[in-house]
Design an enzyme around this catalytic site. Structure first.
Site, mmCIF file in Angstrom:
data_model
loop_
_atom_site.group_PDB
_atom_site.id
_atom_site.type_symbol
_atom_site.label_atom_id
_atom_site.label_comp_id
_atom_site.label_asym_id
_atom_site.label_seq_id
_atom_site.Cartn_x
_atom_site.Cartn_y
_atom_site.Cartn_z
ATOM 1 N N ARG A 25 0.804 -1.223 0.000
ATOM 2 C CA ARG A 25 0.000 0.000 0.000
ATOM 3 C C ARG A 25 0.840 1.278 0.000
ATOM 4 N NH1 ARG A 25 -3.010 -4.103 1.858
ATOM 5 N NH2 ARG A 25 -1.068 -4.603 2.864
ATOM 6 N N THR A 26 1.852 1.334 0.839
ATOM 7 C CA THR A 26 2.631 2.574 0.929
ATOM 8 C C THR A 26 3.365 2.811 -0.390
ATOM 9 O OG1 THR A 26 2.896 2.127 3.279
ATOM 10 C CG2 THR A 26 4.311 3.822 2.354
ATOM 11 N N LYS A 54 25.631 -4.715 -4.059
ATOM 12 C CA LYS A 54 27.093 -4.688 -4.198
ATOM 13 C C LYS A 54 27.750 -4.130 -2.944
ATOM 14 C CE LYS A 54 26.651 -3.644 -9.133
ATOM 15 N NZ LYS A 54 26.818 -2.550 -10.099
ATOM 16 N N ARG A 75 11.818 3.606 2.674
ATOM 17 C CA ARG A 75 11.452 2.608 3.694
ATOM 18 C C ARG A 75 12.693 1.779 3.977
ATOM 19 N NH1 ARG A 75 6.195 -1.132 4.202
ATOM 20 N NH2 ARG A 75 5.429 0.920 4.845
ATOM 21 N N HIS A 103 6.026 5.682 11.247
ATOM 22 C CA HIS A 103 5.420 5.594 9.910
ATOM 23 C C HIS A 103 4.464 6.779 9.780
ATOM 24 C CE1 HIS A 103 3.884 4.187 6.237
ATOM 25 N NE2 HIS A 103 3.622 2.926 6.516
HETATM 26 C C1 NCD Z 1 2.518 -1.236 7.995
HETATM 27 C C2 NCD Z 1 4.016 -1.032 8.018
HETATM 28 O O1 NCD Z 1 4.699 -1.289 7.017
HETATM 29 O O2 NCD Z 1 4.475 -0.555 9.036
HETATM 30 N N1 NCD Z 1 1.982 -1.337 6.735
HETATM 31 C C3 NCD Z 1 1.626 -0.210 6.070
HETATM 32 O O3 NCD Z 1 2.462 0.545 5.631
HETATM 33 N N2 NCD Z 1 0.336 0.060 5.957
HETATM 34 C C4 NCD Z 1 2.012 -2.209 8.950
HETATM 35 C C5 NCD Z 1 2.654 -3.555 9.084
HETATM 36 O O4 NCD Z 1 3.554 -3.928 8.357
HETATM 37 O O5 NCD Z 1 2.198 -4.266 9.974
#
Ligand code: NCD
Length: 276
Positions: A25-26, A54, A75, A103
């Site tokens: 989703r993100t 590498k 991320r 997040h």
């Molecule tokens: C979450 C995350 O990546 O922190 N997912 C998200 O981005 N909606 C939640 C999770 O991984 O549990």
């Protein structure tokens, strides 16, 4: 915003999405957001085909992409990675999840979802349930909601997976009311928001996971005891903590609303950051 519409606000701008951890989703919504605003994307997911394999450091990698793009969405599995990387950059960097840290864009879309459904962000009773130690979405959510008046938190988790002390201290300093619980049932009838999370299997040893994986599983029987106007949220992905029969419950907002809001919030954020 109509589905299918493309704006030209960010025409000529480019976003690098640099994802060292899994994401659906993100990752998807940031790329969609940028393209719906007329911008371009450099999607790097899993970093398996980049120079990271590498042995290139995060700092060298973000320095590289700053030459090709106007914003980096990162991320990374390490807490603090986004903050650290941003200090080497002249372009904006958005934290899309830093290990067990934060997040923030998830928290923004969560707040929009609460506001849209309940018509307020004040005077709220919210139960946050599951792995509160390693789940980063709930750290950002607690911090962001602390800006609003009369919010009461019920942190429901196994004892070993409680909200980190740093967040509890932060809330105490702001005189925000919170309770640490292990059972959800005693408070189910009074809450306005039930925020479920998964146990973060990849961030703990197998023994702890086995012990806690089924700690909280909600079903329609339980959800139907909530107030009529209350809502059930989840950042997703879910594993087994919400039984599929809840999906059709009118209180469930995790599939459609939270996801659509994720796109809208990320569009708004990118426009705010990048539009001249
Ligand atoms: C979450 C995350 O990546 O922190 N997912 C998200 O981005 N909606 C939640 C999770 O991984 O549990």
């Amino acid at each position: 915003m109509e589905k299918g519409s493309v704006y030209q606000d960010l025409k000529g701008k480019i976003l690098t999405a640099l994802f060292y951890e899994p994401s659906s989703r993100t990752f998807g919504s940031f790329l969609s957001a940028m393209q719906r605003l007329g911008g371009g994307i450099i999607p790097i997911h899993g970093v398996a085909f980049s120079s990271v394999v590498k042995g290139e450091s995060l700092i060298d990698t973000v320095r590289t992409f700053q030459n090709y793009s106007d914003v980096i969405v990162l991320r990374h599995p390490e807490k603090g990675a986004a903050y650290q990387a941003s200090s080497y950059l002249q372009i904006p960097l958005i934290n899309a999840g830093d290990g067990t840290g934060e997040h923030p864009t998830q928290a923004l879309l969560d707040l929009l979802t609460i506001q849209n459904n309940l018509g307020r962000l004040t005077n709220l009773k919210i139960a946050i349930v599951g792995d509160l130690k390693y789940g980063r979405t709930v750290h950002s959510l607690a911090r962001l909601l602390s800006l609003y008046k009369k919010v009461t938190f019920y942190f429901v988790s196994p004892v070993g997976l409680r909200m980190p002390e740093s967040i509890l201290t932060f809330l105490k300093k702001k005189k925000i009311q919170f309770y640490l619980l292990t059972d959800l049932k005693p408070i189910i009838k009074q809450i306005d928001v039930l925020y479920m999370t998964r146990i973060q299997k990849e961030r703990m040893n197998e023994e702890v996971y086995e012990k806690s994986k089924s700690a909280y599983q909600i079903n329609n029987h339980l959800v139907n005891q909530m107030k009529k106007e209350a809502i059930v949220m989840h950042p997703l992905p879910r594993v087994n903590e919400i039984s599929p029969d809840v999906d059709q419950n009118p209180r469930a907002v995790y599939f459609k609303e939270q996801m659509c809001n994720g796109l809208a919030v990320r569009m708004a954020l990118l426009r705010l950051i990048l539009k001249a």
